[in-house]
Design an enzyme around this catalytic site. Sequence first.
Site, PDB file in Angstrom:
ATOM      1  N   ASP A  34      -5.935  -6.006  -4.394  1.00 14.85           N
ATOM      2  CA  ASP A  34      -4.847  -6.937  -4.613  1.00 14.85           C
ATOM      3  C   ASP A  34      -5.279  -8.217  -4.544  1.00 14.85           C
ATOM      4  O   ASP A  34      -6.365  -8.390  -3.493  1.00 14.85           O
ATOM      5  CB  ASP A  34      -3.544  -6.525  -3.406  1.00 14.85           C
ATOM      6  CG  ASP A  34      -2.293  -7.120  -3.662  1.00 14.85           C
ATOM      7  OD1 ASP A  34      -1.501  -6.423  -4.093  1.00 14.85           O
ATOM      8  OD2 ASP A  34      -2.330  -8.432  -3.684  1.00 14.85           O
ATOM      9  N   ARG A  50      -2.049  -9.748   2.166  1.00 12.81           N
ATOM     10  CA  ARG A  50      -1.304  -8.700   1.760  1.00 12.81           C
ATOM     11  C   ARG A  50      -2.337  -7.361   1.649  1.00 12.81           C
ATOM     12  O   ARG A  50      -2.097  -6.362   2.233  1.00 12.81           O
ATOM     13  CB  ARG A  50      -0.474  -8.705   0.558  1.00 12.81           C
ATOM     14  CG  ARG A  50       0.855  -9.458   0.603  1.00 12.81           C
ATOM     15  CD  ARG A  50       1.245  -9.570  -0.781  1.00 12.81           C
ATOM     16  NE  ARG A  50       2.058  -8.281  -1.527  1.00 12.81           N
ATOM     17  CZ  ARG A  50       3.061  -7.751  -1.301  1.00 12.81           C
ATOM     18  NH1 ARG A  50       4.091  -8.683  -0.567  1.00 12.81           N
ATOM     19  NH2 ARG A  50       3.603  -6.798  -2.143  1.00 12.81           N
ATOM     20  N   ASP A  84      -8.689 -11.161  -8.475  1.00  9.05           N
ATOM     21  CA  ASP A  84      -7.591 -11.058  -9.537  1.00  9.05           C
ATOM     22  C   ASP A  84      -7.645 -10.132 -10.412  1.00  9.05           C
ATOM     23  O   ASP A  84      -8.947  -9.826 -10.993  1.00  9.05           O
ATOM     24  CB  ASP A  84      -7.641 -12.585 -10.006  1.00  9.05           C
ATOM     25  CG  ASP A  84      -6.569 -12.779 -11.084  1.00  9.05           C
ATOM     26  OD1 ASP A  84      -6.000 -11.835 -11.605  1.00  9.05           O
ATOM     27  OD2 ASP A  84      -6.250 -14.060 -11.276  1.00  9.05           O
ATOM     28  N   GLY A  91       0.597  -1.156   0.082  1.00  4.23           N
ATOM     29  CA  GLY A  91      -0.081   0.093   0.026  1.00  4.23           C
ATOM     30  C   GLY A  91       0.765   1.228  -0.285  1.00  4.23           C
ATOM     31  O   GLY A  91       0.232   2.270   0.049  1.00  4.23           O
ATOM     32  N   GLY A  92       2.019   1.276  -0.313  1.00  2.46           N
ATOM     33  CA  GLY A  92       2.876   2.497  -0.108  1.00  2.46           C
ATOM     34  C   GLY A  92       2.460   3.268  -1.423  1.00  2.46           C
ATOM     35  O   GLY A  92       2.354   4.783  -1.064  1.00  2.46           O
ATOM     36  N   LYS A  93       2.009   3.088  -2.570  1.00  2.77           N
ATOM     37  CA  LYS A  93       1.600   3.903  -3.328  1.00  2.77           C
ATOM     38  C   LYS A  93       0.450   4.090  -3.364  1.00  2.77           C
ATOM     39  O   LYS A  93      -0.195   5.424  -3.838  1.00  2.77           O
ATOM     40  CB  LYS A  93       1.929   3.083  -4.793  1.00  2.77           C
ATOM     41  CG  LYS A  93       3.264   2.769  -5.324  1.00  2.77           C
ATOM     42  CD  LYS A  93       3.736   2.298  -6.871  1.00  2.77           C
ATOM     43  CE  LYS A  93       5.347   1.925  -6.667  1.00  2.77           C
ATOM     44  NZ  LYS A  93       5.319   0.578  -5.887  1.00  2.77           N
ATOM     45  N   CYS A 134       9.868  -3.399  -9.913  1.00  2.00           N
ATOM     46  CA  CYS A 134      11.085  -3.123  -9.440  1.00  2.00           C
ATOM     47  C   CYS A 134      12.124  -3.881  -9.734  1.00  2.00           C
ATOM     48  O   CYS A 134      12.921  -4.563  -9.162  1.00  2.00           O
ATOM     49  CB  CYS A 134      10.756  -2.716  -7.772  1.00  2.00           C
ATOM     50  SG  CYS A 134      10.210  -4.536  -7.134  1.00  2.00           S
TER      51      CYS A 134
HETATM   52  C1  LIG Z   1       5.038  -5.097  -6.600  1.00  4.29           C
HETATM   53  S1  LIG Z   1       3.700  -5.447  -5.448  1.00  4.29           S
HETATM   54  C2  LIG Z   1       2.564  -4.203  -5.386  1.00  4.29           C
HETATM   55  C3  LIG Z   1       3.135  -3.101  -4.500  1.00  4.29           C
HETATM   56  C4  LIG Z   1       2.249  -1.933  -4.148  1.00  4.29           C
HETATM   57  N1  LIG Z   1       2.001  -1.599  -5.270  1.00  4.29           N
HETATM   58  C5  LIG Z   1       2.864  -0.897  -2.873  1.00  4.29           C
HETATM   59  O1  LIG Z   1       3.170   0.258  -3.554  1.00  4.29           O
HETATM   60  O2  LIG Z   1       2.913  -1.143  -1.889  1.00  4.29           O
HETATM   61  C6  LIG Z   1       2.631  -6.763  -6.565  1.00  4.29           C
HETATM   62  C7  LIG Z   1       1.377  -7.098  -5.879  1.00  4.29           C
HETATM   63  O3  LIG Z   1       0.428  -7.656  -7.041  1.00  4.29           O
HETATM   64  C8  LIG Z   1      -0.208  -8.535  -6.332  1.00  4.29           C
HETATM   65  N2  LIG Z   1      -0.617  -9.353  -7.260  1.00  4.29           N
HETATM   66  C9  LIG Z   1      -0.102 -10.683  -7.827  1.00  4.29           C
HETATM   67  N3  LIG Z   1      -0.789 -11.162  -8.857  1.00  4.29           N
HETATM   68  C10 LIG Z   1      -2.219 -10.325  -8.827  1.00  4.29           C
HETATM   69  C11 LIG Z   1      -3.307 -10.589  -9.588  1.00  4.29           C
HETATM   70  N4  LIG Z   1      -3.216 -11.377 -10.493  1.00  4.29           N
HETATM   71  N5  LIG Z   1      -4.227  -9.567  -9.375  1.00  4.29           N
HETATM   72  C12 LIG Z   1      -3.841  -8.633  -8.347  1.00  4.29           C
HETATM   73  N6  LIG Z   1      -2.649  -8.245  -7.716  1.00  4.29           N
HETATM   74  C13 LIG Z   1      -1.794  -9.331  -7.985  1.00  4.29           C
HETATM   75  C14 LIG Z   1       0.472  -9.202  -5.257  1.00  4.29           C
HETATM   76  O4  LIG Z   1      -0.105  -9.616  -4.193  1.00  4.29           O
HETATM   77  C15 LIG Z   1       1.652  -8.079  -4.878  1.00  4.29           C
HETATM   78  O5  LIG Z   1       0.879  -7.642  -3.548  1.00  4.29           O
END
Ligand SMILES: C[S@@+](CC[C@H](N)C(=O)[O-])C[C@H]1O[C@@H](n2cnc3c(N)ncnc32)[C@H](O)[C@@H]1O
Length: 362
Positions: free
Chosen positions: A185, A190, A216, A166-168, A289
């Site tokens: 998400d 998470r 999803d 959730g930072g963004k 990232c």
């Molecule tokens: C890079 S992290 C996101 C970080 C977040 N935006 C932040 O700034 O804190 C990627 C996220 O994508 C989620 N994710 C993975 N597959 C997904 C899907 N099919 N649909 C939605 N979210 C998904 C993961 O659970 C993970 O929390």
Amino acid sequence: MNYSLQLKELWPSVRAGLLCERKYGALLNNFCPLDHITQELELLNATDFVSEACKKAQRSQGSAAEEETGTGEESRSQERFGEGRIVMQAEMMTQAEMSPPRHASISSKIKCYTFPRGDITRFRPARPDILGLLNYYLMDAASLLPVLALNVQPDDFVLDLCAAPGGKTLALLQTGACGHLAANDVSICRTKRLHQILYNYVPTEIRKAVSVTSCDGRDWEQLGGGTFHKVLVDVPCTTDRHSVMEEENNIFHKRRTKERQMLPMLQLQLLMAGILATKPGGKVVYSTCSLSPLQNEHVIERAVEIAETQFNISIHVEDLSHFRTLFQDTFSFFSDCRLGELVLPHLTANFGPMYFCKLCRV
Ligand SMILES: C[S@@+](CC[C@H](N)C(=O)[O-])C[C@H]1O[C@@H](n2cnc3c(N)ncnc32)[C@H](O)[C@@H]1O
């Protein structure tokens, strides 16, 4: 081996950055009284890199306006006199590379403090204000760049498709501009962390207006296609910094090979869902990232192609090179990205990796 081929002579320094302690930025919480904390951070020699970049953009737009009206010409011709070719070259570079374009605007409401290049001071943990909200959130400052690139405007409907932890999402709320914010998400555990961040940083009335879901993201179209002005698609990736340092949950572990190989496909599907969730004229920012072109530029290229051929949607990839100019004092950028921008870890500015690319649904 892969990255040494891609980054060539830059790789040893990027690798050293990845292997050393990362640097943080302190995203100020605009929902708290901030006078005291800004004074405290400035006494420590930290600066708000967003407002510094805003000032830089304003200065360069001011001098561009001067150029148009003819003022300032005399002083410039004096500068030119006697310094010959070097000045001419610097001037050509000023126009071609150093001035951000006229339309370059960034949200000045987001404030994030960082220590100067080479200064590895750590921020102390955030403290709660009298209402119990924490005054700043520590994050990789480069993670703010995709949010700044999204450039949320007042009353925009915004979707954060992969939002947890959730930072963004928090940064999007700091703009104070979201007309509506949907934070999704797929991971329920998470998403709980996302709720916790909202609880720690955001007043109840604003928190209640954020709709948090655990779907999803690939199915988002069925939930709300074509309704958002701005969509952030911050996809799961190889999280390179985590992967070089941590054993736990490492995507390069043998048992996760298949999942790793499927990442670009998942990223593409999520980006397509983000594009389809956007209104015509709306914007999508894709971010990872990772340093990997397979997860970055290639995903963009495939999405643009599929949008065109399968959905008859034209996509314009926006030029974000002015970000390099605006933020070069804080971050080290890769200058050879074919599409989008990439922040490279560097020992003097150890943020990133962070890739981001902005698309406009025409
Ligand atoms: C890079 S992290 C996101 C970080 C977040 N935006 C932040 O700034 O804190 C990627 C996220 O994508 C989620 N994710 C993975 N597959 C997904 C899907 N099919 N649909 C939605 N979210 C998904 C993961 O659970 C993970 O929390």
